[in-house]
Design an enzyme around this catalytic site. Structure first.
Site, PDB file in Angstrom:
ATOM      1  CG  HIS A 161      -1.750  -1.692   1.422  1.00 20.67           C
ATOM      2  ND1 HIS A 161      -3.278  -1.545   0.797  1.00 20.67           N
ATOM      3  CD2 HIS A 161      -0.901  -1.815   1.746  1.00 20.67           C
ATOM      4  CE1 HIS A 161      -3.562  -3.223   1.484  1.00 20.67           C
ATOM      5  NE2 HIS A 161      -2.151  -3.400   1.753  1.00 20.67           N
ATOM      6  CB  SER A 282      13.030  22.187 -14.860  1.00 25.80           C
ATOM      7  OG  SER A 282      11.984  23.896 -15.167  1.00 25.80           O
ATOM      8  CE  LYS A 288      11.186  20.094 -11.325  1.00 25.59           C
ATOM      9  NZ  LYS A 288      10.281  19.610 -10.228  1.00 25.59           N
ATOM     10  CD  GLU A 295       8.506  12.696 -15.399  1.00 29.83           C
ATOM     11  OE1 GLU A 295       7.552  13.617 -14.268  1.00 29.83           O
ATOM     12  OE2 GLU A 295      10.298  12.707 -15.371  1.00 29.83           O
TER      13      GLU A 295
END
Ligand code: ARG
Length: 462
Positions: A161, A282, A288, A295
């Site tokens: 979980h 970024s 970043k 992804e």
């Protein structure tokens, strides 16, 4: 004789030229030229077989062979003039062959149809691409084994979980990924059995009146056998659907790996460092470093499943035998191959550079009372029934929560307050190292067990 202004090989029946838009709309050459080399291979085998049964003369075969070789070279060099007028890869190559060698070129299509030809080409094509996919799968598997070996002793939290559940080793976690890929390899092997069957000889749908030798053609092309039923042969695309299903599972597995890598690189987890070469920055936030590769792979997994749905729906309710619908099988199939090969490649390239942040993993494993089950098991070994032990540990955990301490940080007296059976040796099992080391049965997370699993996994790869 009336002639119509069209160059099509199959045009004599028509009194009217094809509508210009319909010509573009129905053509597949823009994408099916990808199977050109397989088409040539199939034609060579077919011509050889026709020669063996005296439909073609030796000299004609020699011309065909030379002509097809030249065409193959032209295609490889990017000098072949693909024409939409010839609709697809098959007719383009045949038309060029006739240009080059004349009458023998026109005889090549004896006893076959584009329907069995295209079915054969796709099978040859997929058979080759599966080898490429297998190569990338193996690279990734080896990279996982190497990393798992380095990380066999590294302790991290195992989750259920997405909550800390029990301590595990990072090596064990990586070996879970390895297992998924092993099943992917098996699935590809299994579907190759059904891909490697030869439709050629089914002709348009009913077979041919020439005394063809299908065993010979099958052998020349490396197929395991000729197909059993001509109608099924020209219309079946199960093999492509099966392949795309296997490919969807590969991508689904990669999407799971991706998700974990994305989580682990986040500041909240901070379990691993991903090499700069696989991340981007970024345009606005200078601080970043984004995990782009996982992804993107996670995103691409959806499109392969989409292709699987396309192929399933393409075949749904199709009457026997060949229908033009089937021309729609190629783009999803080709994109599936490209997506799987590229995604596996990106992962195989990236995996050796993944660095674990051991202290962070260890710290996270200490949170969430990950050794609570070990304490219950300890009490069971002292003669307490598991449900009662569960209760005792629940109380100990509650004290830990209230006083913000891990179970291993409670004193012996405090623990004995919950059960008189607890003695000083309890601290061995409350430690993370003791917890993982105890799980040493087959499939367990103990470092030595993981090392043994890696060893036997390596043996399966060689
Ligand atoms: N381009 C076609 C395909 O991809 C080849 C077969 C065409 N056959 C036909 N009878 N129109 O399926």
């Amino acid at each position: 004789m009336t002639t119509v202004n069209t160059d099509k090989l199959s045009s004599a029946r028509f009194a009217q030229a094809t509508d210009a838009f319909v010509e573009v709309f129905t053509a597949s050459v823009d994408f099916d030229q990808r199977m050109a080399q397989q088409d040539i291979q199939g034609s060579l085998a077919h011509a050889k077989m026709l020669t063996s049964i005296n439909i073609l003369a030796e000299t004609e075969y020699n011309d065909i062979e030379k002509g097809l070789e030249q065409i193959s070279t032209e295609i490889e060099a990017g000098e072949f003039n693909w024409s939409i007028k010839q609709e697809d890869v098959h007719m383009n190559i045949e038309a060029r062959l006739t240009d080059l060698i004349g009458i023998a070129g026109k005889k090549l299509h004896t006893g076959r149809s584009r329907n069995d030809q295209v079915a054969t080409d796709i099978r040859l094509y997929l058979r080759e691409e599966i080898e490429v996919i297998n190569g990338q799968l193996k690279r990734l598997q080896i990279a996982l084994l190497d990393l798992a070996e380095k990380e066999a002793d590294t302790i991290m939290p195992g989750f259920t979980h997405l909550q800390v559940a029990q301590p595990i080793t990072f090596g064990h976690h990586l070996m879970a990924w390895f297992e998924m890929l092993s099943r992917d390899v098996e699935r590809l092997q299994d579907c190759t059995k059904r891909i490697n069957i030869m439709p050629l000889g089914a002709a348009a749908l009913a077979g041919t009146s020439y005394p063809i030798d299908r065993h010979m053609t099958a052998e020349l092309l490396g197929f395991s056998r000729p197909s059993n039923n001509s109608l099924d042969s020209v219309s079946d695309r199960d093999f492509a659907i099966e392949f795309t299903a296997a490919a969807s599972l590969i991508m689904l597995h990669l999407s799971r790996f991706s998700e974990e890598l994305v989580l682990w690189t986040s500041a909240q987890f901070d379990f691993i460092d991903m090499p700069d070469a696989f991340c981007t920055g970024s345009s606005i936030m200078p601080q970043k470093k984004n995990p782009d590769v996982p992804e993107l792979v996670r995103g691409k997994s959806g499109r392969v499943t989409g292709h699987l749905m396309s192929l399933l729906m393409l075949m749904k309710s199709q009457p026997l035998a060949y229908n033009k619908d089937n021309q729609e099988d190629k783009e999803p199939l080709f994109d599936t191959v490209d997506t799987v090969v590229n995604s596996l490649r990106a992962f195989a390239d990236m995996m050796p550079h993944i660095q674990s942040k051991k202290e962070n993993m260890y710290k996270a494993a200490k949170q969430g009372f990950a050794t609570a089950t070990d304490l219950a098991d300890y009490l069971v070994r002292k003669g307490i029934a598991f449900r009662d032990a569960h209760e005792v540990v629940g109380l100990a955990v509650r004290l830990g929560v209230e006083t913000k301490r891990d179970l291993s940080e409670l004193s012996l007296e405090e623990l004995q307050g919950f059960s008189a059976e607890i003695t000083a040796d309890v601290f061995d099992i409350l430690k993370l190292e003791g917890s993982v080391a105890a799980r040493k049965h087959i499939g367990g997370t103990a470092p030595d067990t993981v090392r043994a699993a890696i060893k036997s996994a390596r043996a399966t790869l060689s």
